[in-house]
Design a protein around this motif. Structure first.
Motif, mmCIF file in Angstrom:
data_model
loop_
_atom_site.group_PDB
_atom_site.id
_atom_site.type_symbol
_atom_site.label_atom_id
_atom_site.label_comp_id
_atom_site.label_asym_id
_atom_site.label_seq_id
_atom_site.Cartn_x
_atom_site.Cartn_y
_atom_site.Cartn_z
ATOM 1 N N ARG A 47 -4.225 10.211 -2.599
ATOM 2 C CA ARG A 47 -4.841 8.994 -3.129
ATOM 3 C C ARG A 47 -4.002 7.778 -2.758
ATOM 4 N N TRP A 48 -4.609 6.607 -2.915
ATOM 5 C CA TRP A 48 -3.978 5.351 -2.510
ATOM 6 C C TRP A 48 -3.652 4.498 -3.727
ATOM 7 N N LEU A 99 -8.677 5.947 4.579
ATOM 8 C CA LEU A 99 -8.367 4.539 4.816
ATOM 9 C C LEU A 99 -9.379 3.975 5.812
ATOM 10 N N LEU A 101 -9.733 3.842 0.316
ATOM 11 C CA LEU A 101 -9.234 2.472 0.355
ATOM 12 C C LEU A 101 -9.866 1.753 1.540
ATOM 13 N N TRP A 143 3.542 5.191 3.655
ATOM 14 C CA TRP A 143 2.566 6.178 4.119
ATOM 15 C C TRP A 143 3.134 6.850 5.356
ATOM 16 N N ALA A 160 3.356 -0.170 4.639
ATOM 17 C CA ALA A 160 2.837 0.833 3.707
ATOM 18 C C ALA A 160 3.795 2.010 3.549
ATOM 19 N N ILE A 180 0.867 -1.181 0.000
ATOM 20 C CA ILE A 180 0.000 0.000 0.000
ATOM 21 C C ILE A 180 0.900 1.226 0.000
ATOM 22 N N SER A 181 0.538 2.222 -0.790
ATOM 23 C CA SER A 181 1.299 3.476 -0.770
ATOM 24 C C SER A 181 0.340 4.644 -0.893
ATOM 25 N N ARG A 182 0.797 5.755 -0.357
ATOM 26 C CA ARG A 182 0.021 7.001 -0.411
ATOM 27 C C ARG A 182 0.664 7.904 -1.454
#
Length: 348
Positions: free
Chosen positions: A141-142, A313, A158, A176, A174, A135-137
């Motif tokens: 947005r994701w 999230l 997400l 993030w 992630a 998962i990345s930011r």
């Protein structure tokens, strides 16, 4: 608006349904690691037989969920299990237990129909055999990465539905940079789970007992649950029996990595002893499933989970609902989906 949903279990399906009902212009993409839907409410079919080897039925404890299933979704094939549930103790002594008037709902073709019918009410794209590992930011947005290196997104919201330990791993890894991340990880890791080994035992005779299932009420026996699939209409050919046997948590943890053949044989012997029928030691055929994260024993601290929603999230499932029951997962999915849809309206 683009919505990404990790997991096509009951909570993910209910959330997708609620989002597209309340925000019909939202585009939902569901990413499911397995080849089926409905998660731990799982069904297998073979040779004219059908059996649920995870969650066995939908309890009627939640009026909203029951109304959804019986009135708003396609109800053809919806059936109830009418036979009672009896109890047994550490010594294997069976007793009628307390009477209850709760309905036990399922479908002729399997409990997975619940998720299938929820998704059928939407325009969502469900991608099976797609295991999300990253998962990345990206700004606000994701983005997601799957086990094969595939890229998904970007998503405005997400939804993360895996069991708490798997969600914690995803958030920990992630990309993030946010103060909320550590709190979410800590809260998810604090959720304890019951591990269950399940044996499916098939017999070429029909078991003549007055109950649908037996449950171990004192949690002292090696077996926690024995259920008869032939009590579900349309499931088992006449003259046959299928037993779903679930071991208790301690026994399951100790043997989780053992040979499945030995596990099934041991559970068959224990079942024969509880039911008092030596024929059950030698099933005509068997099946097996290990559930490392079968049911949450406690709920999550909602504070960190709810704070993450401000960043788009959303964590959901029975562990967020605080009850390891199918109806609780569905209810939590509906409520989460409604919050997502409402947040989309604020962005417009």
């Amino acid at each position: 608006m683009e919505i990404g949903i990790i997991g096509a279990g009951a909570a993910g399906a209910a959330a997708t349904y609620a989002i597209q009902r309340d925000a019909p212009n939202a585009r939902c993409t569901v990413l499911e690691k397995s080849g089926g839907v409905c998660g731990r409410a799982a069904t297998r079919r073979a040779d004219g037989r059908c059996y649920d080897y995870g969650a066995n039925y939908l309890k009627d404890d939640d009026d909203r969920v029951v109304s959804l299933v019986t009135e708003r979704l396609e109800s053809d094939g919806l059936v109830s299990v009418d036979e009672p549930i009896h109890v047994f103790d550490e010594d294997g002594t069976v007793d009628e237990g307390r009477e209850t008037d709760e309905r036990k709902l399922t479908y002729r073709t399997g409990i997975t129909q619940l998720a299938k019918r929820l998704f059928a009410e939407t325009d969502a794209t469900v991608n099976r055999n797609t295991r999300i590992t990253g998962i990345s930011r990206d700004g606000d947005r994701w983005r997601l990465t799957d086990a094969d290196g595939g890229q998904w997104g970007a998503y405005d919201r997400l939804l993360c539905t895996p069991p708490a330990p798997q969600t914690a791993r995803l958030v920990r890894d992630a990309d993030w940079d946010d103060d909320r991340r550590d709190a979410i990880i800590e809260a998810a890791e604090a959720v304890e789970y019951r591990t269950i080994l399940t044996a499916v035992l098939g017999y070429e005779f029909e078991l003549e007992v007055p109950y649908y299932a037996l449950v171990n009420v004192d949690k002292g026996h090696e077996i926690g649950w024995i259920a008869r699939e032939e009590c579900k209409p349309g499931r088992v050919p006449d003259g046959e029996s299928i037993l779903i046997v679930q071991a208790n948590d301690r026994w399951s943890v100790e043997r989780y990595d053992d040979d499945p053949t030995e596990i099934v044989a041991a559970l068959a012997r224990l079942t024969a002893d509880v039911v008092d029928d030596d024929r059950l030691e030698k099933p005509a055929w068997t099946d097996f499933q290990g559930w490392r994260y079968a049911q949450p024993e406690n709920g999550v601290d909602r504070g960190p989970v709810e704070s993450a929603e401000r960043e788009g999230l959303y964590c959901l499932g029975d562990w967020v609902a605080g009850e390891g029951r199918l109806h609780a997962a569905v209810r939590n999915g509906l409520e989460t989906g409604e919050r997502v849809a409402h947040s989309l309206g604020r962005d417009d």
